[in-house]
Write an enzyme that holds these catalytic residues in place. Structure first.
Site, PDB file in Angstrom:
ATOM      1  N   GLY A  53      13.416 -42.609  35.505  1.00 46.90           N
ATOM      2  CA  GLY A  53      12.863 -41.649  36.457  1.00 46.90           C
ATOM      3  C   GLY A  53      13.695 -40.376  36.503  1.00 46.90           C
ATOM      4  O   GLY A  53      14.878 -40.425  36.844  1.00 46.90           O
ATOM      5  N   VAL A  56      14.323 -36.010  41.534  1.00 48.03           N
ATOM      6  CA  VAL A  56      15.492 -35.462  42.224  1.00 48.03           C
ATOM      7  C   VAL A  56      16.649 -36.462  42.241  1.00 48.03           C
ATOM      8  O   VAL A  56      17.791 -36.120  41.909  1.00 48.03           O
ATOM      9  CB  VAL A  56      15.112 -35.053  43.664  1.00 48.03           C
ATOM     10  CG1 VAL A  56      16.342 -34.635  44.440  1.00 48.03           C
ATOM     11  CG2 VAL A  56      14.103 -33.906  43.631  1.00 48.03           C
ATOM     12  N   ILE A  57      16.373 -37.712  42.605  1.00 51.50           N
ATOM     13  CA  ILE A  57      17.428 -38.725  42.692  1.00 51.50           C
ATOM     14  C   ILE A  57      18.009 -39.021  41.318  1.00 51.50           C
ATOM     15  O   ILE A  57      19.226 -39.025  41.111  1.00 51.50           O
ATOM     16  CB  ILE A  57      16.884 -40.012  43.347  1.00 51.50           C
ATOM     17  CG1 ILE A  57      16.480 -39.756  44.793  1.00 51.50           C
ATOM     18  CG2 ILE A  57      17.917 -41.130  43.287  1.00 51.50           C
ATOM     19  CD1 ILE A  57      15.741 -40.905  45.449  1.00 51.50           C
ATOM     20  N   VAL A 110       9.130 -47.437  30.463  1.00 51.42           N
ATOM     21  CA  VAL A 110       9.980 -48.624  30.402  1.00 51.42           C
ATOM     22  C   VAL A 110       9.104 -49.847  30.697  1.00 51.42           C
ATOM     23  O   VAL A 110       8.489 -49.930  31.755  1.00 51.42           O
ATOM     24  CB  VAL A 110      11.132 -48.547  31.426  1.00 51.42           C
ATOM     25  CG1 VAL A 110      11.963 -49.823  31.381  1.00 51.42           C
ATOM     26  CG2 VAL A 110      12.007 -47.324  31.161  1.00 51.42           C
ATOM     27  N   ARG A 127      10.500 -42.951  46.019  1.00 50.50           N
ATOM     28  CA  ARG A 127      10.620 -43.707  47.262  1.00 50.50           C
ATOM     29  C   ARG A 127       9.251 -43.813  47.912  1.00 50.50           C
ATOM     30  O   ARG A 127       8.370 -42.983  47.666  1.00 50.50           O
ATOM     31  CB  ARG A 127      11.607 -43.009  48.214  1.00 50.50           C
ATOM     32  CG  ARG A 127      13.023 -42.943  47.642  1.00 50.50           C
ATOM     33  CD  ARG A 127      14.008 -42.359  48.627  1.00 50.50           C
ATOM     34  NE  ARG A 127      14.181 -43.185  49.826  1.00 50.50           N
ATOM     35  CZ  ARG A 127      14.982 -44.237  49.880  1.00 50.50           C
ATOM     36  NH1 ARG A 127      15.676 -44.609  48.818  1.00 50.50           N
ATOM     37  NH2 ARG A 127      15.103 -44.925  51.005  1.00 50.50           N
ATOM     38  N   HIS A 315      29.084  -7.257  48.045  1.00 52.40           N
ATOM     39  CA  HIS A 315      29.582  -7.221  46.675  1.00 52.40           C
ATOM     40  C   HIS A 315      31.065  -7.573  46.666  1.00 52.40           C
ATOM     41  O   HIS A 315      31.819  -7.072  47.494  1.00 52.40           O
ATOM     42  CB  HIS A 315      29.385  -5.829  46.065  1.00 52.40           C
ATOM     43  CG  HIS A 315      29.994  -5.699  44.697  1.00 52.40           C
ATOM     44  ND1 HIS A 315      29.384  -6.195  43.572  1.00 52.40           N
ATOM     45  CD2 HIS A 315      31.173  -5.140  44.290  1.00 52.40           C
ATOM     46  CE1 HIS A 315      30.158  -5.946  42.525  1.00 52.40           C
ATOM     47  NE2 HIS A 315      31.249  -5.300  42.935  1.00 52.40           N
TER      48      HIS A 315
END
Length: 328
Positions: A53, A56-57, A110, A127, A315
């Protein structure tokens, strides 16, 4: 029954969060297969880590464990990773992560954990809302296809007034800061206290903590095209920023999406064109989350491109990357 306790209330808030979505893969019960919690509980560093997967995780842990020294392979069923991130930004970040030694296998499924050559396998396939055992069926609540509790724009259950669902369990925006904002909104509504502007909760910034990090607010360029929304894309690069050069953090790119210039309404000193509103921003690079956070605030206040370009930025700072995009 024995030990059961009943509670009554004028208002109820469901905030049960989410849990790991385990895919029905052969061998997923093997001890070397863990979710994010299990990975953090390891006592030793895996020499070879395989991540199923590339969301994000998965990407956050891939970046972290590669820096720890693990050999990391990421397997993703889709053709590209991080679908919420602009595809141009995502592709550039992926190539940079590959240079760091992370191996990506895209468009790959998988089927059996035994096929994976790794000491530890991280299941990072998303999730799901945690709703089991709440007794929602007793009050006539049908879950959405993704398992979330359906709510209206006030986070109130569509079929049950004065019952609210906030955070991951309503499946709207599965982010910790989204849950906190929704909680504040709902509690204020219950106690009849003036709350935040509801529309602000739809302008939801998010970050992916790879190295370097990535961040976004608003639609991707592909989404703007699919929805037929007119836009102009302004780009800026970390390598052209003095602070990024001084930090030795020159890898990065920012894309700022704005509505096209409109005729009429000549703002003073802006060359006869009134540029439209900021539609969104996607970026990767050092401290990109802080830069996107500024864009999110400007979007809440309906700031236009020419206004952003005129606003003073310190700056030398990385925030000048955003100003540079606005000025281009």
């Amino acid at each position: 029954g024995i030990g059961e306790v009943s509670y009554t209330s004028d208002n109820i808030i469901i905030a049960t969060g989410s849990e790991t979505k385990w895919l029905p893969i052969s061998g997923k019960d093997n001890p070397r297969v863990v979710d994010s919690t299990g990975l953090l509980n390891l006592n030793t560093l895996p020499e070879r880590l395989c991540i199923s997967g590339a969301g994000v995780i998965g990407m956050a842990f891939a970046s972290v464990f590669r820096r720890f020294g693990s050999e990391v392979t990421v397997i993703e069923y889709l053709k590209e990773y991080l679908p919420a991130l602009d595809s141009d930004i995502a592709k550039r970040l992926r190539k940079y992560l590959e240079k760091q030694g992370i191996t990506f296998k895209m468009k790959t499924a998988v089927e059996n954990i035994a096929d994976l050559d790794a000491d530890v396998v991280l299941m990072a396939t998303g999730r799901k809302p945690r709703t089991e055992g709440l007794g929602l069926e007793a009050i006539g609540v049908d879950l959405a296809p993704n398992g979330a509790i359906p709510v209206n724009d006030d986070y109130e259950l569509i079929t049950k007034p004065k019952v609210f669902a906030i955070g991951d369990v309503n499946g709207r925006q599965m982010l910790a800061h989204a849950a906190e904002a929704q909680a504040i909104y709902v509690v204020n509504k219950i106690v009849n206290r003036k709350s935040v502007n509801r529309k602000w909760l739809d302008i939801m910034p998010a970050a992916i903590f790879t190295e370097p990090e990535a961040a976004c607010v608003g639609p991707t360029e592909d989404q703007l095209k699919e929805q037929g929304i007119p836009y102009v894309c302004k780009k800026s690069f970390w390598r052209a920023n003095g602070k990024a050069l001084a930090m030795n953090a020159t890898e990065g790119m920012l894309k700022l999406f704005v509505s096209p210039p409109e005729s009429g309404g000549v703002p003073e000193g802006r060359g006869g064109l009134k540029n439209g509103l900021i539609l969104g921003c996607h970026a990767y690079g050092a401290h990109s989350a802080a830069i996107v956070q500024e864009v999110s605030v400007q979007m809440c206040k309906h700031t236009t491109l020419h206004e952003l370009a005129d606003m003073v930025h310190i700056h030398p700072t990385l925030s000048e990357i955003l100003k540079n995009a606005a000025e281009n």
